[in-house]
Write a protein that holds these residues in place. Structure first.
Motif, short mmCIF file in Angstrom:
data_model
loop_
_atom_site.label_atom_id
_atom_site.label_comp_id
_atom_site.label_asym_id
_atom_site.label_seq_id
_atom_site.Cartn_x
_atom_site.Cartn_y
_atom_site.Cartn_z
N HIS A 368 0.86 -1.19 0.00
CA HIS A 368 0.00 0.00 0.00
C HIS A 368 0.89 1.24 0.00
O HIS A 368 1.84 1.33 0.77
N PHE A 369 0.57 2.20 -0.89
CA PHE A 369 1.30 3.46 -0.91
C PHE A 369 0.41 4.53 -1.52
O PHE A 369 -0.67 4.24 -2.05
N THR A 370 0.86 5.77 -1.46
CA THR A 370 0.10 6.90 -2.00
C THR A 370 0.91 7.65 -3.03
O THR A 370 2.14 7.72 -2.95
N THR A 371 0.21 8.16 -4.05
CA THR A 371 0.80 9.09 -5.01
C THR A 371 -0.12 10.30 -5.08
O THR A 371 -1.20 10.23 -5.65
N GLY A 372 0.31 11.38 -4.44
CA GLY A 372 -0.56 12.53 -4.34
C GLY A 372 -1.75 12.21 -3.46
O GLY A 372 -1.61 11.76 -2.32
N SER A 373 -2.96 12.35 -4.00
CA SER A 373 -4.18 12.05 -3.25
C SER A 373 -4.70 10.64 -3.54
O SER A 373 -5.72 10.23 -2.99
N TRP A 374 -4.03 9.91 -4.42
CA TRP A 374 -4.47 8.57 -4.78
C TRP A 374 -3.86 7.53 -3.85
O TRP A 374 -2.65 7.56 -3.56
N GLN A 375 -4.70 6.56 -3.41
CA GLN A 375 -4.25 5.45 -2.59
C GLN A 375 -4.13 4.20 -3.47
O GLN A 375 -5.04 3.89 -4.23
N HIS A 376 -3.01 3.49 -3.36
CA HIS A 376 -2.77 2.30 -4.18
C HIS A 376 -2.62 1.06 -3.31
O HIS A 376 -1.90 1.07 -2.31
N ASP A 377 -3.32 0.00 -3.70
CA ASP A 377 -3.11 -1.34 -3.13
C ASP A 377 -2.67 -2.23 -4.29
O ASP A 377 -3.49 -2.65 -5.10
N ASN A 446 -10.68 8.87 -4.50
CA ASN A 446 -11.20 9.62 -3.36
C ASN A 446 -12.09 8.67 -2.57
O ASN A 446 -12.05 7.45 -2.78
N SER A 447 -12.89 9.19 -1.65
CA SER A 447 -13.71 8.34 -0.80
C SER A 447 -14.82 7.64 -1.57
O SER A 447 -15.41 6.68 -1.06
N GLN A 448 -15.13 8.08 -2.79
CA GLN A 448 -16.24 7.50 -3.55
C GLN A 448 -15.79 6.72 -4.78
O GLN A 448 -16.34 5.66 -5.08
N TRP A 449 -14.79 7.21 -5.49
CA TRP A 449 -14.38 6.60 -6.75
C TRP A 449 -13.11 5.77 -6.58
O TRP A 449 -12.15 6.21 -5.94
N SER A 450 -13.11 4.58 -7.17
CA SER A 450 -11.91 3.74 -7.20
C SER A 450 -11.95 2.85 -8.43
O SER A 450 -13.00 2.69 -9.07
N ALA A 451 -10.81 2.28 -8.77
CA ALA A 451 -10.70 1.41 -9.94
C ALA A 451 -9.77 0.25 -9.61
O ALA A 451 -8.84 0.38 -8.80
N MET A 452 -10.04 -0.88 -10.24
CA MET A 452 -9.21 -2.06 -10.06
C MET A 452 -8.74 -2.52 -11.44
O MET A 452 -9.56 -2.74 -12.34
#
Length: 724
Positions: A368-377, A446-452
């Motif tokens: 898990h890491f972050t790039t700017g405001s994006w969270q990555h798993d 963000n708290s609502q949108w994500s993609a896999m």
């Protein structure tokens, strides 16, 4: 009751140390500190597993390289059958678990205990669609559900996550793991006509720093099943060990041995395309089988897994497993001769037991890491298996047992020159292997949108061998399997998603009767588009998934050539509702509406026809209720419905729809400070006679006879569980 069953009961009742009944969850999850990295179990009250609706709602699910994920966050339609449901409904087999999921069936292919689990009307493979703790296993052998914590079913196309597989979903069996505190449980069970069983379940975590954990399950069952003169015998020894080497590093070990003998039950019924499948006969008619015919199965499994956290956000999982399944099967063959139910019966002499060996592997790096405001798993994973098959060097003689009516059959006699037990030699007939490398990222914008986004590269190989040991054919294939999903959370408890998957699958092999016998076709590609919504409201989980699933179809054409021409196209809607719906009423329910068709097969009589054995409507509702003033008594009812199914490829024959009803009651009490649960249930209360599984003679469409297997008749089951 056998001597072993009394020993099981006596040894368990001798345990006097205080314990806490525990529900296990051994999946490592991201912690808030290194001291909390490995989670082994969640303690609960002694009666929590037998309370009304216990185990109905599953908040999480294991998803291969993604690890353990919250149900509300996954863009998949899924079902979980928990240990509590297994115990409270007194389930004994995988086939009995599948009825609770609205999209799953068991395709018998030799019997309901040696069949292939499937989802959304697509047939599963022998190995690629079934897993034990994430490692591939043989699906076509009996499986001991007493050693399970739960069964997770993903009703989707999962090649990007798990590697090449049929579009029949993934079935992951999760073993029980050690409990954090001492746990000792014994169950005495009765079923059928006189089949008794004893089951011990022991667990604890010991050591100066509680670093060593164990879970032991022992089962012994013996007696007469629900058919007069039948034999039902099961023996299980399963051990799970955990060693927390240091905070954040855990080594797991698992081993099990399972013996399953079931004889004196009806075998399959075959019929040609010009036969109208008659109504199902009575499955408990003893004259439909021989007391000496049936299955004698032995399965040994061993595996190990290492979970290592480098930091709270990064961990590596490495696992390897090995399984050997021996299958001695010798059943009466029933060929339906006319539309009135006349059958021609025969049985074969002794042949060597078939053998499957599977060596599987898994390695996944999660971070898990972050790039700017994006969270990555992210997940980097490799998984695969090597399956080796052994077949009999020679076939036993076939003995004619005469003709009779399936509704009033004559008794059969074992041929005097036939051998009751299977024997002889076997040879290595084939090897199938595949390995996949997967890379993926789940991005939270963000708290609502994500993609896999996931992509796997896979390599596959098949080899066939002659009885002399020489290699007769070899085929190598490779390709990519991508998957993408977009997720939008309307609120934290309401999630919508759209996903697309394109999955690779090993091409089918031409049957012996084709001009190109033994040729393996190019890899098949299946596609799926799915739209879904999930809602977690109060104590209820709701799900809806609309999908379009397409798979290539191969068959032997009029020129006797085996080739790919046409598709199986299944379009459907899945609806589920699970949890506490009102007061003390709990439900575990679902329904699937499906349109399964064959398209562009090149033959007018099979194009745009319904797929054999797949219903348009299938649903199940399990209800549990207790009076608020009397919570220790829980009443249960399960209603299962399967709609009309095509009985041949040309749709000129159909199997009737059927509905079964199971009723039960359980009572929780304490006897001299020992917690106990008493259960009584009746399955198939109305004694419905029905065809439980129907399928074509060859999954590749090469023609031949179709087959049908009977569902179980009415049966009484009773058990008592003591928790010390």
């Amino acid at each position: 009751m056998s001597r072993w069953q009394w020993l099981l009961l006596s040894s368990a009742t001798a345990v006097s140390s205080p314990i806490v009944f525990a529900s296990t969850n051994a999946v490592a999850q991201s912690p808030t500190s290194e001291e909390q990295i490995i989670v082994t179990a969640d303690a609960s009250s002694p009666h929590s597993d037998s309370a009304g609706g216990s185990g109905f709602v599953a908040d999480d699910i294991e998803l291969g390289p993604l690890g353990n994920k919250q149900w509300i966050d996954t863009p998949y339609s899924s079902n979980t059958v928990s240990q509590q449901v297994i115990k409270n409904q007194q389930a004994k087999s995988v086939n009995e678990l599948l009825k609770y999921a609205p999209s799953t069936q068991m395709e018998a292919r030799g019997g309901l205990d040696v069949g292939r689990p499937q989802s959304r009307g697509m047939e599963g493979s022998v190995v690629a669609n079934s897993r034990l703790d994430g490692l591939n296993i043989v699906s076509t052998t009996a499986f001991p559900v007493e050693m399970l914590e739960r069964l997770d079913v993903v009703n989707s196309l999962t090649g990007a996550l798990y590697g090449p597989a049929s579009p029949a979903g993934q079935f992951n069996f999760v073993q029980k793991r050690p409990t954090p505190d001492a746990f000792h449980s014994v169950t005495l069970n009765y079923q059928g006509r006189s089949a008794w069983s004893g089951h011990i379940d022991l667990g604890d975590t010991v050591g100066e720093n509680k670093q060593f954990g164990y879970r032991l399950n022992l089962l012994d069952e013996d007696g007469e099943g629900d058919v007069v003169g039948s034999t039902l015998r099961r023996k299980l020894a399963a051990l799970a060990l955990d060693w927390t080497i240091r905070p954040g590093t855990q080594l797991q070990f698992n081993a099990s041995h399972y013996e399953f003998i079931q004889k004196g039950y009806p075998g399959g019924f075959s019929y040609s395309d010009n036969i109208k499948l008659p109504k199902a006969p009575d499955p408990q008619n003893k004259n439909l089988s021989l007391a000496t015919s049936g299955e004698d199965l032995t399965t040994d499994t061993i595996s190990t897994k290492l979970i290592n956290y480098f930091t709270p956000d990064w961990y590596l999982t490495t696992a390897v497993g090995y399984q050997q399944a021996d299958r001695a099967m010798r059943n009466v063959t029933n060929k339906i001769a006319d539309n009135q139910g006349t059958i021609d019966r025969s049985i074969s002499g002794a042949t060597a037991a078939g053998r499957f060996r599977v060596l599987s592997d898994l390695m996944t790096l999660n971070g898990h890491f972050t790039t700017g405001s994006w969270q990555h798993d992210i997940a980097l994973s490799t998984t695969g298996y090597r399956q080796t098959n052994y077949s009999a060097t020679s076939k036993g003689a076939t003995y004619d047992l005469g003709s009779t009516s399936m509704y009033d059959p004559d008794a059969m006699i074992e041929p005097s020159d036939g051998k009751i037990e299977a024997g002889g030699e076997r040879y290595k007939s084939g090897i199938s292997s595949q390995q996949s490398f997967t890379v993926g990222d789940t991005i939270a914008f963000n708290s609502q949108w994500s993609a896999m986004l996931f992509l796997s590269q896979s390599w596959m190989e098949t080899k066939s061998y002659a009885k002399t040991g020489e290699e007769s054919s070899q085929n190598n294939q490779q390709g990519l399997s991508p998957e993408a999903a977009l997720i939008y959370k309307i609120t934290p408890d309401v999630m919508t998603y759209i996903s697309y998957a394109d999955s690779l699958e090993m091409g089918d092999t031409a049957p012996d009767e084709a001009n190109n016998a033994g040729q393996t076709l190019d890899p098949f590609r299946s596609q799926q588009l799915e739209l879904g919504v999930k809602v977690s409201a109060g104590n209820m989980n709701y799900g809806a998934a609309l999908f379009r699933l397409q798979r290539p179809f191969a068959y032997v054409n009029d020129n006797n050539d085996f080739l790919e021409d046409g598709d199986q196209l299944n379009k459907g809607l899945e609806l589920t509702a699970t949890g506490n719906i009102w007061s003390t009423l709990n439900i575990y329910s679902g329904v699937t509406l499906l349109d399964p068709k064959l398209e562009d097969t090149g033959e007018e009589e099979t194009t745009n026809k319904r797929v054999v054995g797949v219903p348009k409507v299938q649903g199940n509702i399990l209800m549990e209720y207790n009076l608020p003033s009397l919570p220790s008594v829980v009443y249960s009812a399960n209603v299962h419905y399967t709609g009309k199914r095509a009985a041949n490829d040309t749709n000129t024959s159909w199997a009737d729809s059927y509905t079964t009803l199971d009723l039960g009651v359980r009572y929780n009490t304490r006897i001299k400070n020992v917690d106990s649960t008493w259960r009584v249930g009746v399955t198939n209360v109305t004694d419905e006679h029905y065809w439980a599984s129907i399928f074509p003679g060859d999954i590749n469409g090469s023609g031949g006879s179709e087959s049908a297997f009977l569902g179980s008749g009415r049966e009484i089951r009773a058990s008592v569980t003591f928790n010390f």
